[in-house]
Enzyme design. Structure first.
Site, PDB file in Angstrom:
ATOM      1  N   CYS A   1       0.854  -1.183   0.000  1.00  0.00           N
ATOM      2  CA  CYS A   1       0.000   0.000   0.000  1.00  0.00           C
ATOM      3  C   CYS A   1       0.890   1.232   0.000  1.00  0.00           C
ATOM      4  O   CYS A   1       2.029   1.187   0.483  1.00  0.00           O
ATOM      5  CB  CYS A   1      -0.896  -0.016   1.229  1.00  0.00           C
ATOM      6  SG  CYS A   1      -1.984   1.427   1.378  1.00  0.00           S
TER       7      CYS A   1
ATOM      8  N   TYR B   1      -7.070   7.367   6.571  1.00  0.00           N
ATOM      9  CA  TYR B   1      -8.304   6.622   6.316  1.00  0.00           C
ATOM     10  C   TYR B   1      -9.139   6.447   7.584  1.00  0.00           C
ATOM     11  O   TYR B   1     -10.335   6.167   7.501  1.00  0.00           O
ATOM     12  CB  TYR B   1      -7.990   5.247   5.719  1.00  0.00           C
ATOM     13  CG  TYR B   1      -7.771   5.289   4.224  1.00  0.00           C
ATOM     14  CD1 TYR B   1      -8.844   5.267   3.343  1.00  0.00           C
ATOM     15  CD2 TYR B   1      -6.489   5.359   3.688  1.00  0.00           C
ATOM     16  CE1 TYR B   1      -8.660   5.312   1.976  1.00  0.00           C
ATOM     17  CE2 TYR B   1      -6.291   5.408   2.327  1.00  0.00           C
ATOM     18  CZ  TYR B   1      -7.373   5.387   1.466  1.00  0.00           C
ATOM     19  OH  TYR B   1      -7.180   5.443   0.111  1.00  0.00           O
TER      20      TYR B   1
END
Length: 371
Positions: free
Chosen positions: A97, A183
């Site tokens: 990621c 997030y």
């Protein structure tokens, strides 16, 4: 990739591009539950479409390149990694990621130093982790980093481009004694994020539709053989630093560099609060034999509950993808903080399964017929 994979991927890509229905009974907007590409109903169904394809690729690799490494960028990386680790015997797998490397660059910018001097301790999961220590030139400087973080305006903190920048209180950051990945806005600022998402939805639809348009325009630009610079439009797609992360990981495996990078791997006891066989996102030493996770130990009470909840969600979705058990999908969505009702979860799952009738046959067998 084998010919078998090439034939199957386009079908999956078409499934991934299907618009999610925005109707809902009980006055619930599917946009609210489906926004996340990694969690919530949207992430769940992206995982259900993706896991069978990843398993298919693994079968090909077992047949034709059993010594190769599978480096997976495909979201939701956390759920996909969980499925690979629990339901296949494939060991040479790394999830990747861009959030950790982006945070590392951000910390270096806040502190006014070269990113090469910065190493982070990560505690948690893909898109749901906390920076719980920062080392500069090998020395822990976390108090200084937290102080600096709490001083900076939100626009300088480096929030991911596809997430609304909402400042957290210094009380929260100091209480957590951690820097959350951006997030976590969806969980720590749910009301504000939802309001913004609904405004965006009324203006231009769900982000998936925006991304499809951006990609269509980019592919038109890429048709030009004389294009030698990265198009400005690419910045709207998201995914900054993926090339840095991927090339660094490949280089370090091939050349046995033993440097520290941030990857999704089998826990193996690095985080004692999570099952050894589960996927975590962590700092790891990268060797020719693959990543070696750095020990984190027990998660603090301030972050443990949130991480355990999302790990349960990931495990339930991975099991449902393999078994075709729709009841597990409802249980998973109810467990996720982004859903506030069993009735809502049932309606959303029912509607999304309708939309995926042609793509998820495992959920339409006689064993789990609809009520």
């Amino acid at each position: 990739m084998s010919l078998r994979c090439r034939r199957r991927l386009p079908r999956w890509c078409r499934a991934a591009a299907r618009p999610i229905p925005n109707r809902s009974s009980k006055g619930y907007s599917a946009e609210a539950a489906s926004r996340r590409a990694e969690n919530g109903a949207g992430g769940m169904f992206k995982a259900l479409r993706t896991i069978p394809v990843i398993f298919d690729i693994i079968r090909d690799m077992e047949e034709i390149c059993h010594n190769a490494w599978l480096i997976n960028f495909t979201n939701p990386v956390g759920i996909v990694s969980e499925a690979v680790m629990r339901y296949t015997s494939w060991q040479r797998y790394v999830g990747l990621c861009n959030c950790p490397i982006s945070m590392r660059f951000g910390i270096a910018r806040w502190m006014g130093i070269d990113p090469a001097r910065v190493r982070m301790e990560l505690s948690g999961l893909n898109h749901h982790f906390f920076v719980t220590d920062v080392f500069i030139d090998g020395k822990s400087c976390f108090d200084e980093v937290l102080d600096r973080y709490c001083e900076l305006p939100v626009e300088e903190l480096g929030t991911m481009k596809n997430i609304m920048a909402i400042p957290w209180s210094s009380a929260l950051v100091r209480g957590l004694r951690a820097v959350p990945v951006s997030y976590l806005n969806y969980y720590f600022s749910t009301r504000e994020e939802l309001a913004q998402l609904m405004a965006d939805y009324r203006t231009h639809g769900v982000r998936a539709e925006v991304v499809k348009q951006v990609e269509a325009e980019l592919f038109e630009l890429y048709r030009d053989p004389e294009l030698h610079e990265k198009p400005k439009r690419l910045e709207e797609r998201g995914g900054a630093h993926y090339s840095d992360a991927a090339c660094s990981l490949i280089d370090s495996i091939v050349n046995d560099r033993g440097d520290i990078q941030y990857v999704d791997v089998r826990n193996g006891g690095a985080v004692s609060s999570l099952p050894a066989e589960s996927a975590i996102e962590c700092a790891a030493m990268i060797t020719a034999d693959g990543p070696k996770p750095l020990a984190v130990g027990e998660l603090s009470p301030a972050i443990n509950g949130s991480i355990q909840t999302i790990k349960s969600f990931e495990r339930l979705v991975a099991e449902a993808a393999v078994t075709g058990n729709r009841d597990l999908l409802v249980a998973a969505l109810v467990a996720n903080p982004l859903c506030d009702s069993d009735a809502v979860a049932y309606d959303v799952i029912d509607e999304l399964l309708d939309a995926h009738l042609a793509y998820l046959p495992q959920f339409f067998g006689c064993e789990h017929e609809r009520r």
